[in-house]
Design a protein around this motif. Sequence first.
Motif, PDB file in Angstrom:
ATOM      1  N   GLY A   8       0.781  -1.223   0.000  1.00  0.00           N
ATOM      2  CA  GLY A   8       0.000   0.000   0.000  1.00  0.00           C
ATOM      3  C   GLY A   8       0.816   1.277   0.000  1.00  0.00           C
ATOM      4  N   THR A   9       2.127   1.197   0.203  1.00  0.00           N
ATOM      5  CA  THR A   9       2.951   2.399   0.160  1.00  0.00           C
ATOM      6  C   THR A   9       3.167   2.816  -1.287  1.00  0.00           C
ATOM      7  OG1 THR A   9       4.987   1.115   0.159  1.00  0.00           O
ATOM      8  CG2 THR A   9       4.140   1.826   2.302  1.00  0.00           C
ATOM      9  N   VAL A  10       3.541   4.050  -1.465  1.00  0.00           N
ATOM     10  CA  VAL A  10       3.765   4.571  -2.806  1.00  0.00           C
ATOM     11  C   VAL A  10       5.256   4.840  -2.975  1.00  0.00           C
ATOM     12  CG1 VAL A  10       3.268   6.464  -4.396  1.00  0.00           C
ATOM     13  CG2 VAL A  10       1.472   5.589  -2.899  1.00  0.00           C
ATOM     14  N   VAL A  11       5.790   4.370  -4.082  1.00  0.00           N
ATOM     15  CA  VAL A  11       7.203   4.557  -4.388  1.00  0.00           C
ATOM     16  C   VAL A  11       7.303   5.507  -5.567  1.00  0.00           C
ATOM     17  CG1 VAL A  11       9.316   3.413  -5.148  1.00  0.00           C
ATOM     18  CG2 VAL A  11       7.767   2.253  -3.581  1.00  0.00           C
ATOM     19  N   ARG A  12       8.140   6.492  -5.448  1.00  0.00           N
ATOM     20  CA  ARG A  12       8.340   7.449  -6.543  1.00  0.00           C
ATOM     21  C   ARG A  12       9.423   6.919  -7.486  1.00  0.00           C
ATOM     22  NH1 ARG A  12       7.596  13.018  -7.595  1.00  0.00           N
ATOM     23  NH2 ARG A  12       9.244  13.785  -8.962  1.00  0.00           N
ATOM     24  N   ARG A  13       9.092   6.818  -8.749  1.00  0.00           N
ATOM     25  CA  ARG A  13      10.064   6.404  -9.763  1.00  0.00           C
ATOM     26  C   ARG A  13      10.780   7.642 -10.268  1.00  0.00           C
ATOM     27  NH1 ARG A  13      10.123   1.365 -12.173  1.00  0.00           N
ATOM     28  NH2 ARG A  13      11.195   2.415 -13.843  1.00  0.00           N
ATOM     29  N   THR A  14      12.041   7.550 -10.438  1.00  0.00           N
ATOM     30  CA  THR A  14      12.837   8.697 -10.865  1.00  0.00           C
ATOM     31  C   THR A  14      13.225   8.611 -12.329  1.00  0.00           C
ATOM     32  OG1 THR A  14      14.840   7.608 -10.129  1.00  0.00           O
ATOM     33  CG2 THR A  14      13.757   9.083  -8.558  1.00  0.00           C
ATOM     34  N   GLY A  15      12.375   8.099 -13.146  1.00  0.00           N
ATOM     35  CA  GLY A  15      12.674   8.000 -14.572  1.00  0.00           C
ATOM     36  C   GLY A  15      13.253   6.644 -14.901  1.00  0.00           C
ATOM     37  N   GLY A  16      13.796   6.536 -16.092  1.00  0.00           N
ATOM     38  CA  GLY A  16      14.345   5.250 -16.522  1.00  0.00           C
ATOM     39  C   GLY A  16      13.254   4.384 -17.125  1.00  0.00           C
ATOM     40  N   LEU A  17      13.657   3.242 -17.548  1.00  0.00           N
ATOM     41  CA  LEU A  17      12.735   2.308 -18.184  1.00  0.00           C
ATOM     42  C   LEU A  17      12.218   1.297 -17.183  1.00  0.00           C
ATOM     43  CD1 LEU A  17      14.792   1.511 -21.405  1.00  0.00           C
ATOM     44  CD2 LEU A  17      12.892   3.092 -21.204  1.00  0.00           C
ATOM     45  N   THR A  18      11.006   0.854 -17.405  1.00  0.00           N
ATOM     46  CA  THR A  18      10.501  -0.259 -16.620  1.00  0.00           C
ATOM     47  C   THR A  18      11.202  -1.511 -17.116  1.00  0.00           C
ATOM     48  OG1 THR A  18       8.691  -0.749 -18.135  1.00  0.00           O
ATOM     49  CG2 THR A  18       8.244   0.871 -16.382  1.00  0.00           C
ATOM     50  N   PRO A  19      11.198  -2.567 -16.330  1.00  0.00           N
ATOM     51  CA  PRO A  19      11.848  -3.798 -16.804  1.00  0.00           C
ATOM     52  C   PRO A  19      11.279  -4.289 -18.137  1.00  0.00           C
ATOM     53  CG  PRO A  19      11.451  -3.938 -14.461  1.00  0.00           C
ATOM     54  CD  PRO A  19      10.781  -2.683 -14.939  1.00  0.00           C
ATOM     55  N   ARG A  20       9.998  -4.175 -18.317  1.00  0.00           N
ATOM     56  CA  ARG A  20       9.384  -4.615 -19.576  1.00  0.00           C
ATOM     57  C   ARG A  20       9.877  -3.773 -20.748  1.00  0.00           C
ATOM     58  NH1 ARG A  20       3.047  -5.852 -20.275  1.00  0.00           N
ATOM     59  NH2 ARG A  20       3.292  -7.105 -22.133  1.00  0.00           N
ATOM     60  N   GLN A  21       9.946  -2.452 -20.541  1.00  0.00           N
ATOM     61  CA  GLN A  21      10.446  -1.578 -21.600  1.00  0.00           C
ATOM     62  C   GLN A  21      11.908  -1.865 -21.901  1.00  0.00           C
ATOM     63  OE1 GLN A  21       9.545   2.112 -19.669  1.00  0.00           O
ATOM     64  NE2 GLN A  21       7.730   2.485 -20.941  1.00  0.00           N
ATOM     65  N   ALA A  22      12.702  -2.115 -20.877  1.00  0.00           N
ATOM     66  CA  ALA A  22      14.125  -2.425 -21.081  1.00  0.00           C
ATOM     67  C   ALA A  22      14.281  -3.701 -21.891  1.00  0.00           C
ATOM     68  CB  ALA A  22      14.832  -2.554 -19.741  1.00  0.00           C
ATOM     69  N   ARG A  23      13.486  -4.713 -21.573  1.00  0.00           N
ATOM     70  CA  ARG A  23      13.557  -5.965 -22.345  1.00  0.00           C
ATOM     71  C   ARG A  23      13.204  -5.714 -23.804  1.00  0.00           C
ATOM     72  NH1 ARG A  23      10.981  -8.036 -17.683  1.00  0.00           N
ATOM     73  NH2 ARG A  23       8.981  -8.022 -18.752  1.00  0.00           N
ATOM     74  N   ARG A  24      12.158  -4.942 -24.028  1.00  0.00           N
ATOM     75  CA  ARG A  24      11.720  -4.670 -25.398  1.00  0.00           C
ATOM     76  C   ARG A  24      12.784  -3.881 -26.166  1.00  0.00           C
ATOM     77  NH1 ARG A  24       6.069  -2.897 -25.408  1.00  0.00           N
ATOM     78  NH2 ARG A  24       5.749  -5.129 -25.454  1.00  0.00           N
TER      79      ARG A  24
END
Length: 98
Positions: A8-24
């Motif tokens: 339930g906590t929220v994590v702030r992403r600081t940019g970059g690719l998601t793992p799925r995008q990196a694989r693609r």
Amino acid sequence: MHEPTTDGTVVRRTGGLTPRQARRVRAITAGVAMLAVGVGMVLQLSRQPSLVTLGLYGAALTISGTAIMLSRIGRTRVAMAVLAAAVVLVVAVDPLLR
């Protein structure tokens, strides 16, 4: 961009690719490299047919395909290292074969 986690906590992403995008991205990069190696192989074989040239470029194509499969299973950094090795192999060894 904020992403909720399982607790339930929220994590702030600081940019970059998601793992799925990196694989693609890495799979597409390996596919483009595979296409370039294939074109290079056709050009080399049209100029100077040789089994050694066929073997070298065939190995590079196989390694590029391996990089695509590694990207699909999530081993993106390993895939890029393998792909770089294939490109270095062709660039370094091809002039020595002439």
